[in-house]
Design an enzyme around this catalytic site. Structure first.
Site, PDB file in Angstrom:
ATOM      1  N   ASP A  67      18.099  42.380   3.056  1.00  0.00           N
ATOM      2  CA  ASP A  67      18.276  43.541   2.181  1.00  0.00           C
ATOM      3  C   ASP A  67      19.380  43.337   1.148  1.00  0.00           C
ATOM      4  O   ASP A  67      20.151  42.367   1.231  1.00  0.00           O
ATOM      5  CB  ASP A  67      18.551  44.815   3.011  1.00  0.00           C
ATOM      6  CG  ASP A  67      19.493  44.557   4.193  1.00  0.00           C
ATOM      7  OD1 ASP A  67      20.223  43.548   4.178  1.00  0.00           O
ATOM      8  OD2 ASP A  67      19.488  45.359   5.130  1.00  0.00           O
ATOM      9  N   ASP A 136      22.596  54.409  13.551  1.00  0.00           N
ATOM     10  CA  ASP A 136      21.431  55.307  13.629  1.00  0.00           C
ATOM     11  C   ASP A 136      20.175  54.568  14.103  1.00  0.00           C
ATOM     12  O   ASP A 136      19.071  55.106  14.023  1.00  0.00           O
ATOM     13  CB  ASP A 136      21.182  55.987  12.276  1.00  0.00           C
ATOM     14  CG  ASP A 136      20.783  54.998  11.168  1.00  0.00           C
ATOM     15  OD1 ASP A 136      20.753  53.770  11.433  1.00  0.00           O
ATOM     16  OD2 ASP A 136      20.502  55.451  10.047  1.00  0.00           O
ATOM     17  N   HIS A 138      18.898  51.768  12.844  1.00  0.00           N
ATOM     18  CA  HIS A 138      18.102  51.051  11.839  1.00  0.00           C
ATOM     19  C   HIS A 138      18.175  49.537  12.023  1.00  0.00           C
ATOM     20  O   HIS A 138      19.167  49.008  12.504  1.00  0.00           O
ATOM     21  CB  HIS A 138      18.495  51.451  10.400  1.00  0.00           C
ATOM     22  CG  HIS A 138      19.834  50.982   9.940  1.00  0.00           C
ATOM     23  ND1 HIS A 138      20.646  51.745   9.117  1.00  0.00           N
ATOM     24  CD2 HIS A 138      20.546  49.825  10.149  1.00  0.00           C
ATOM     25  CE1 HIS A 138      21.750  51.070   8.858  1.00  0.00           C
ATOM     26  NE2 HIS A 138      21.717  49.909   9.475  1.00  0.00           N
ATOM     27  N   GLU A 143      15.674  53.101   7.709  1.00  0.00           N
ATOM     28  CA  GLU A 143      16.354  54.264   8.264  1.00  0.00           C
ATOM     29  C   GLU A 143      15.373  55.106   9.098  1.00  0.00           C
ATOM     30  O   GLU A 143      14.155  54.896   9.021  1.00  0.00           O
ATOM     31  CB  GLU A 143      16.923  55.104   7.115  1.00  0.00           C
ATOM     32  CG  GLU A 143      17.953  54.366   6.254  1.00  0.00           C
ATOM     33  CD  GLU A 143      19.302  54.174   6.954  1.00  0.00           C
ATOM     34  OE1 GLU A 143      19.351  54.057   8.188  1.00  0.00           O
ATOM     35  OE2 GLU A 143      20.322  54.129   6.238  1.00  0.00           O
TER      36      GLU A 143
HETATM   37  C1  F6R Z   1      22.444  44.131   7.020  1.00  0.00           C
HETATM   38  C2  F6R Z   1      21.501  45.009   7.698  1.00  0.00           C
HETATM   39  C3  F6R Z   1      21.933  46.181   8.493  1.00  0.00           C
HETATM   40  C4  F6R Z   1      23.100  45.870   9.429  1.00  0.00           C
HETATM   41  C5  F6R Z   1      23.512  47.110  10.209  1.00  0.00           C
HETATM   42  C6  F6R Z   1      24.731  46.858  11.062  1.00  0.00           C
HETATM   43  O1  F6R Z   1      21.774  43.106   6.331  1.00  0.00           O
HETATM   44  O2  F6R Z   1      20.343  44.775   7.572  1.00  0.00           O
HETATM   45  O3  F6R Z   1      20.854  46.664   9.242  1.00  0.00           O
HETATM   46  O4  F6R Z   1      22.706  44.856  10.317  1.00  0.00           O
HETATM   47  O5  F6R Z   1      23.774  48.157   9.326  1.00  0.00           O
HETATM   48  O6  F6R Z   1      25.813  46.580  10.240  1.00  0.00           O
HETATM   49  P1  F6R Z   1      27.185  46.018  10.854  1.00  0.00           P
HETATM   50  O7  F6R Z   1      26.865  44.682  11.394  1.00  0.00           O
HETATM   51  O8  F6R Z   1      28.125  45.949   9.690  1.00  0.00           O
HETATM   52  O9  F6R Z   1      27.590  46.983  11.907  1.00  0.00           O
END
Ligand code: F6R
Length: 260
Positions: A67, A136, A138, A143
């Site tokens: 992403d 959450d 995801h 989301e």
């Molecule tokens: C990032 C991504 C997100 C993160 C998630 C956790 O490329 O796809 O899904 O893996 O938001 O983020 P952290 O690791 O910062 O807690």
């Protein structure tokens, strides 16, 4: 799902990095799906160490990131392009033309998303996908309420994600509201998935993803539908799993277990 629980984040990161290295040693031209965020930082650090001191070779590897924020240029310090170059790519020998990251600044998102999906297929599909999880539930930026069949597209970030990610920006208003993200359907096509989570803040999401019903309200729960997912968890992230004793029993017995 295979569930591995580690005492520390460092141990978790090293074990996950070893799984990546084992694949690259078996298949030097593997296609990796990569994640950003704080979760995979330890894993990337370990891959860089293996490259520098153990000759782990990335010269034939291709990567696709999950992403990118919409609106951030590649050189913006909070863009995922910048993150990947700083934390991994500039330290290893991957050719620049083998790196794919969704564009946050294209003038035709629909065409870009179609192209991205097509490129993944043309490169032979993703062999190993790394994933973190949002508080959450995801995966990538899928989301709650994202279709479990979704493909690469633009998503509006949830308030909780904007709050979680505000720690990387000067102020919360600076966090982009939109992201371009691989879909859940795209992710589920990877041949193997490493699902990483650490810290108490992830414990609820991890328990729902692994033990809850499969639901678009926790897109990580779709991983239950994939036959080859390994979860790498530290103790805190695993703390709300109701069957934790069983998972640890399997892990302890895995050395002597019959091989599939
Ligand atoms: C990032 C991504 C997100 C993160 C998630 C956790 O490329 O796809 O899904 O893996 O938001 O983020 P952290 O690791 O910062 O807690």
């Amino acid at each position: 799902m295979e569930i591995l629980i580690f005492d520390t984040y460092e141990q978790m990161s090293k074990a996950a990095a070893k799984a990546v290295a084992d694949l690259l040693n078996r298949k030097p031209n593997a296609v990796l799906g990569l994640a950003t965020g704080s979760t995979p930082l330890g894993l990337y650090k370990e891959l860089v160490r293996m490259h520098k001191y153990e000759g782990l070779d990335f010269s034939q590897v291709t990567t696709f990131n999950l992403d990118e924020y919409v609106g951030l240029k590649k050189d913006h310090p909070q863009s995922y392009h910048y993150f990947m170059h700083e934390n991994l790519f500039k330290h290893i020998n991957i050719p620049l033309q083998n790196i794919y990251i969704p564009s946050g600044t294209t003038n035709n998102y629909a065409a870009f998303c179609e192209w991205y999906e097509r490129r993944i297929k043309e490169c032979g599909g993703i062999d190993l996908q790394l994933l973190g999880v949002g508080s959450d539930g995801h995966i990538a930026f899928n989301e709650p309420s994202s279709s479990l069949g979704s493909r690469t597209r633009i998503k509006t970030l949830a308030h909780s994600t904007i709050q979680d990610n505000a720690r990387f920006f000067e102020k919360i208003e600076d966090v982009p509201i939109y992201a371009i993200t691989m879909g859940v359907g795209t992710i589920l096509e990877a041949r193997k998935i490493l699902f990483l989570a650490n810290g108490a803040k992830k414990a609820d999401a991890v328990a729902k993803a692994i033990e809850g019903p499969v639901t678009s309200m926790i897109t990580a729960s779709a991983l239950q539908l994939h036959p080859f997912v390994t979860a790498y968890l530290d103790r805190e992230a695993a703390s709300k799993l109701t069957m934790i004793d069983y998972y640890q029993w399997i892990q302890a017995k895995s050395i002597e277990a019959p091989k599939p």
